[in-house]
Design a protein around this motif. Structure first.
Motif, PDB file in Angstrom:
ATOM      1  N   ARG A  40       0.832  -1.214   0.000  1.00  0.00           N
ATOM      2  CA  ARG A  40       0.000   0.000   0.000  1.00  0.00           C
ATOM      3  C   ARG A  40       0.865   1.262   0.000  1.00  0.00           C
ATOM      4  O   ARG A  40       0.576   2.216  -0.712  1.00  0.00           O
ATOM      5  N   LEU A  41       1.890   1.253   0.835  1.00  0.00           N
ATOM      6  CA  LEU A  41       2.793   2.409   0.898  1.00  0.00           C
ATOM      7  C   LEU A  41       3.463   2.634  -0.456  1.00  0.00           C
ATOM      8  O   LEU A  41       3.532   3.773  -0.943  1.00  0.00           O
ATOM      9  N   MET A  42       3.929   1.565  -1.065  1.00  0.00           N
ATOM     10  CA  MET A  42       4.594   1.687  -2.362  1.00  0.00           C
ATOM     11  C   MET A  42       3.612   2.200  -3.417  1.00  0.00           C
ATOM     12  O   MET A  42       3.965   3.052  -4.234  1.00  0.00           O
ATOM     13  N   ARG A  43       2.405   1.711  -3.405  1.00  0.00           N
ATOM     14  CA  ARG A  43       1.382   2.159  -4.364  1.00  0.00           C
ATOM     15  C   ARG A  43       1.118   3.657  -4.195  1.00  0.00           C
ATOM     16  O   ARG A  43       0.976   4.397  -5.153  1.00  0.00           O
ATOM     17  N   ARG A  44       1.055   4.093  -2.947  1.00  0.00           N
ATOM     18  CA  ARG A  44       0.772   5.499  -2.651  1.00  0.00           C
ATOM     19  C   ARG A  44       1.950   6.420  -2.973  1.00  0.00           C
ATOM     20  O   ARG A  44       1.769   7.526  -3.480  1.00  0.00           O
ATOM     21  N   GLU A  45       3.169   5.968  -2.711  1.00  0.00           N
ATOM     22  CA  GLU A  45       4.341   6.838  -2.811  1.00  0.00           C
ATOM     23  C   GLU A  45       5.008   6.851  -4.180  1.00  0.00           C
ATOM     24  O   GLU A  45       5.662   7.823  -4.537  1.00  0.00           O
ATOM     25  N   LEU A  46       4.881   5.757  -4.936  1.00  0.00           N
ATOM     26  CA  LEU A  46       5.545   5.673  -6.238  1.00  0.00           C
ATOM     27  C   LEU A  46       4.605   6.114  -7.353  1.00  0.00           C
ATOM     28  O   LEU A  46       3.387   6.047  -7.221  1.00  0.00           O
ATOM     29  N   LYS A  47       5.203   6.529  -8.461  1.00  0.00           N
ATOM     30  CA  LYS A  47       4.418   6.767  -9.666  1.00  0.00           C
ATOM     31  C   LYS A  47       3.863   5.421 -10.122  1.00  0.00           C
ATOM     32  O   LYS A  47       4.438   4.368  -9.826  1.00  0.00           O
ATOM     33  N   ALA A  48       2.749   5.463 -10.857  1.00  0.00           N
ATOM     34  CA  ALA A  48       2.066   4.226 -11.268  1.00  0.00           C
ATOM     35  C   ALA A  48       3.005   3.277 -12.010  1.00  0.00           C
ATOM     36  O   ALA A  48       3.033   2.073 -11.731  1.00  0.00           O
ATOM     37  N   GLY A  49       3.785   3.791 -12.941  1.00  0.00           N
ATOM     38  CA  GLY A  49       4.701   2.939 -13.706  1.00  0.00           C
ATOM     39  C   GLY A  49       5.790   2.332 -12.837  1.00  0.00           C
ATOM     40  O   GLY A  49       6.141   1.156 -12.989  1.00  0.00           O
ATOM     41  N   SER A  50       6.302   3.113 -11.904  1.00  0.00           N
ATOM     42  CA  SER A  50       7.328   2.610 -10.989  1.00  0.00           C
ATOM     43  C   SER A  50       6.759   1.528 -10.082  1.00  0.00           C
ATOM     44  O   SER A  50       7.416   0.524  -9.801  1.00  0.00           O
ATOM     45  N   PHE A  51       5.519   1.739  -9.630  1.00  0.00           N
ATOM     46  CA  PHE A  51       4.889   0.723  -8.792  1.00  0.00           C
ATOM     47  C   PHE A  51       4.716  -0.578  -9.564  1.00  0.00           C
ATOM     48  O   PHE A  51       5.011  -1.656  -9.044  1.00  0.00           O
ATOM     49  N   ARG A  52       4.261  -0.497 -10.809  1.00  0.00           N
ATOM     50  CA  ARG A  52       4.086  -1.716 -11.621  1.00  0.00           C
ATOM     51  C   ARG A  52       5.421  -2.427 -11.821  1.00  0.00           C
ATOM     52  O   ARG A  52       5.492  -3.660 -11.717  1.00  0.00           O
ATOM     53  N   LEU A  53       6.487  -1.692 -12.077  1.00  0.00           N
ATOM     54  CA  LEU A  53       7.820  -2.303 -12.225  1.00  0.00           C
ATOM     55  C   LEU A  53       8.250  -2.990 -10.932  1.00  0.00           C
ATOM     56  O   LEU A  53       8.791  -4.099 -10.957  1.00  0.00           O
ATOM     57  N   TRP A  54       8.012  -2.322  -9.813  1.00  0.00           N
ATOM     58  CA  TRP A  54       8.397  -2.898  -8.525  1.00  0.00           C
ATOM     59  C   TRP A  54       7.621  -4.182  -8.247  1.00  0.00           C
ATOM     60  O   TRP A  54       8.191  -5.184  -7.843  1.00  0.00           O
ATOM     61  N   ARG A  55       6.293  -4.146  -8.476  1.00  0.00           N
ATOM     62  CA  ARG A  55       5.480  -5.341  -8.232  1.00  0.00           C
ATOM     63  C   ARG A  55       5.931  -6.493  -9.111  1.00  0.00           C
ATOM     64  O   ARG A  55       6.015  -7.636  -8.662  1.00  0.00           O
ATOM     65  N   LYS A  56       6.222  -6.213 -10.367  1.00  0.00           N
ATOM     66  CA  LYS A  56       6.700  -7.256 -11.271  1.00  0.00           C
ATOM     67  C   LYS A  56       8.029  -7.817 -10.767  1.00  0.00           C
ATOM     68  O   LYS A  56       8.259  -9.021 -10.786  1.00  0.00           O
ATOM     69  N   ARG A  57       8.882  -6.929 -10.268  1.00  0.00           N
ATOM     70  CA  ARG A  57      10.206  -7.324  -9.789  1.00  0.00           C
ATOM     71  C   ARG A  57      10.132  -8.210  -8.546  1.00  0.00           C
ATOM     72  O   ARG A  57      10.857  -9.191  -8.427  1.00  0.00           O
TER      73      ARG A  57
END
Length: 85
Positions: A40-57
């Motif tokens: 949740r924190l990552m979703r809120r703090e990161l840009k949408a594209g960065s969050f998607r990259l992080w989740r994939k990673r």
């Protein structure tokens, strides 16, 4: 829970979440945030594209979950992770 974190804490949680060898359990031990709260924190703090990259990673990455790690991996971070001033 994350509302009690300082901006420095939020920055450190994000840094730890991006690190390959830092398991979610280590973040929870340091900051009291379980994996779902980190997401949740990552979703809120990161840009949408960065969050998607992080989740994939991190999805399915053995090193992000202590119980999935190989028995020989005893550390939670890379030896060069902490920078000395």
């Amino acid at each position: 829970m994350s509302s009690t974190l300082t901006p420095e804490d939020v920055s450190r949680v994000i840094e730890m979440a991006w690190e390959d060898r830092t398991p979610f359990e280590a973040i929870e031990a340091c900051f009291g945030l379980p994996e779902k709260e980190v997401i949740r924190l990552m979703r809120r703090e990161l840009k949408a594209g960065s969050f998607r990259l992080w989740r994939k990673r991190v999805s399915g990455r053995n090193t992000k979950h202590a119980r999935l790690r190989a028995e020989g991996v005893l550390r939670a971070y890379c030896p060069t992770q902490y920078k000395h001033r």
